[in-house]
Design a protein around this motif. Structure first.
Motif, short mmCIF file in Angstrom:
data_model
loop_
_atom_site.label_atom_id
_atom_site.label_comp_id
_atom_site.label_asym_id
_atom_site.label_seq_id
_atom_site.Cartn_x
_atom_site.Cartn_y
_atom_site.Cartn_z
N MET A 7 11.60 5.88 9.24
CA MET A 7 10.30 5.87 8.59
C MET A 7 9.66 4.51 8.83
O MET A 7 10.30 3.48 8.71
CB MET A 7 10.48 6.13 7.09
CG MET A 7 9.20 6.32 6.39
SD MET A 7 9.31 6.64 4.61
CE MET A 7 10.43 7.99 4.49
N SER A 8 8.40 4.50 9.13
CA SER A 8 7.72 3.26 9.44
C SER A 8 7.40 2.49 8.16
O SER A 8 7.37 3.04 7.06
CB SER A 8 6.44 3.54 10.21
OG SER A 8 5.48 4.11 9.36
N ASP A 9 7.14 1.21 8.33
CA ASP A 9 6.77 0.37 7.19
C ASP A 9 5.48 0.83 6.55
O ASP A 9 5.33 0.78 5.34
CB ASP A 9 6.64 -1.09 7.62
CG ASP A 9 7.98 -1.74 7.86
OD1 ASP A 9 8.98 -1.25 7.30
OD2 ASP A 9 8.02 -2.75 8.59
N GLN A 10 4.54 1.31 7.38
CA GLN A 10 3.25 1.73 6.84
C GLN A 10 3.40 2.97 5.96
O GLN A 10 2.79 3.04 4.90
CB GLN A 10 2.24 2.02 7.95
CG GLN A 10 0.89 2.38 7.36
CD GLN A 10 -0.22 2.15 8.34
OE1 GLN A 10 -0.02 1.63 9.43
NE2 GLN A 10 -1.42 2.54 7.96
N SER A 11 4.20 3.95 6.37
CA SER A 11 4.35 5.14 5.53
C SER A 11 5.12 4.80 4.25
O SER A 11 4.83 5.35 3.20
CB SER A 11 5.03 6.28 6.29
OG SER A 11 6.39 6.03 6.47
N THR A 12 6.06 3.89 4.31
CA THR A 12 6.77 3.44 3.11
C THR A 12 5.79 2.73 2.18
O THR A 12 5.79 2.95 0.98
CB THR A 12 7.94 2.51 3.47
OG1 THR A 12 8.82 3.21 4.33
CG2 THR A 12 8.68 2.06 2.23
N GLN A 13 4.96 1.89 2.76
CA GLN A 13 3.98 1.15 1.98
C GLN A 13 2.96 2.12 1.35
O GLN A 13 2.59 1.96 0.20
CB GLN A 13 3.26 0.13 2.84
CG GLN A 13 2.33 -0.77 2.08
CD GLN A 13 1.71 -1.83 2.97
OE1 GLN A 13 1.80 -1.77 4.20
NE2 GLN A 13 1.07 -2.79 2.37
N ARG A 43 3.47 5.29 0.61
CA ARG A 43 4.16 6.03 -0.45
C ARG A 43 4.30 5.16 -1.70
O ARG A 43 4.03 5.60 -2.81
CB ARG A 43 5.53 6.49 0.02
CG ARG A 43 6.26 7.30 -1.03
CD ARG A 43 7.54 7.88 -0.53
NE ARG A 43 7.24 8.85 0.49
CZ ARG A 43 8.04 9.15 1.50
NH1 ARG A 43 9.21 8.55 1.61
NH2 ARG A 43 7.70 10.04 2.39
N THR A 44 4.68 3.90 -1.53
CA THR A 44 4.81 2.99 -2.66
C THR A 44 3.45 2.79 -3.32
O THR A 44 3.34 2.78 -4.55
CB THR A 44 5.38 1.64 -2.21
OG1 THR A 44 6.65 1.88 -1.60
CG2 THR A 44 5.55 0.69 -3.36
N SER A 45 2.42 2.68 -2.51
CA SER A 45 1.07 2.50 -3.05
C SER A 45 0.65 3.72 -3.87
O SER A 45 0.06 3.57 -4.93
CB SER A 45 0.10 2.27 -1.90
OG SER A 45 -1.21 2.16 -2.39
N LEU A 46 0.95 4.91 -3.38
CA LEU A 46 0.61 6.13 -4.14
C LEU A 46 1.39 6.19 -5.45
O LEU A 46 0.84 6.54 -6.50
CB LEU A 46 0.89 7.38 -3.30
CG LEU A 46 -0.12 7.70 -2.22
CD1 LEU A 46 0.37 8.87 -1.37
CD2 LEU A 46 -1.47 8.01 -2.82
N ILE A 47 2.68 5.89 -5.39
CA ILE A 47 3.49 5.90 -6.61
C ILE A 47 2.93 4.90 -7.60
O ILE A 47 2.77 5.19 -8.79
CB ILE A 47 4.97 5.62 -6.29
CG1 ILE A 47 5.58 6.82 -5.56
CG2 ILE A 47 5.76 5.31 -7.56
CD1 ILE A 47 6.95 6.57 -4.99
N ASP A 48 2.63 3.71 -7.11
CA ASP A 48 2.07 2.68 -7.99
C ASP A 48 0.75 3.13 -8.60
O ASP A 48 0.55 3.03 -9.80
CB ASP A 48 1.88 1.38 -7.22
CG ASP A 48 1.32 0.27 -8.10
OD1 ASP A 48 2.00 -0.08 -9.08
OD2 ASP A 48 0.21 -0.20 -7.81
N ARG A 49 -0.13 3.67 -7.77
CA ARG A 49 -1.46 4.06 -8.24
C ARG A 49 -1.39 5.24 -9.22
O ARG A 49 -2.08 5.25 -10.23
CB ARG A 49 -2.34 4.40 -7.05
CG ARG A 49 -3.81 4.46 -7.40
CD ARG A 49 -4.71 4.52 -6.18
NE ARG A 49 -4.51 5.76 -5.46
CZ ARG A 49 -4.32 5.83 -4.14
NH1 ARG A 49 -4.29 4.75 -3.40
NH2 ARG A 49 -4.16 7.00 -3.56
#
Length: 78
Positions: free
Chosen positions: A1-7, A9-15
């Protein structure tokens, strides 16, 4: 998984799950507990209002009393 898709996903979870509870200095689960309790009492107040609508002599002040307590709880948080 790329860093961008992890970021992303984390951004969506955070938001979606973490950002708003943080604005009232709560964790996700603390906020879920508070909001769930709030929803429960709103349903109870709605039931009391419906009972009063059908039979005006019952629950004359119940819904208003519950709503005033909920407003006071909400105001105390901010």
């Amino acid at each position: 998984m790329s860093d961008q898709s992890t970021q992303t996903r984390t951004s969506l979870i955070d938001r979606w799950f973490l950002a708003h509870p943080a604005t009232v200095d709560e964790t996700y689960f603390q906020h879920m507990w508070f909001a769930g309790g709030f929803a429960f009492w709103l349903i109870v107040a709605g039931g009391a209002a419906l009972a009063h609508a059908a039979i005006p002599a019952v629950c004359e002040t119940t819904a208003g009393r519950i709503l005033r307590k909920l407003v006071a709880r909400m105001d105390a948080r901010h």
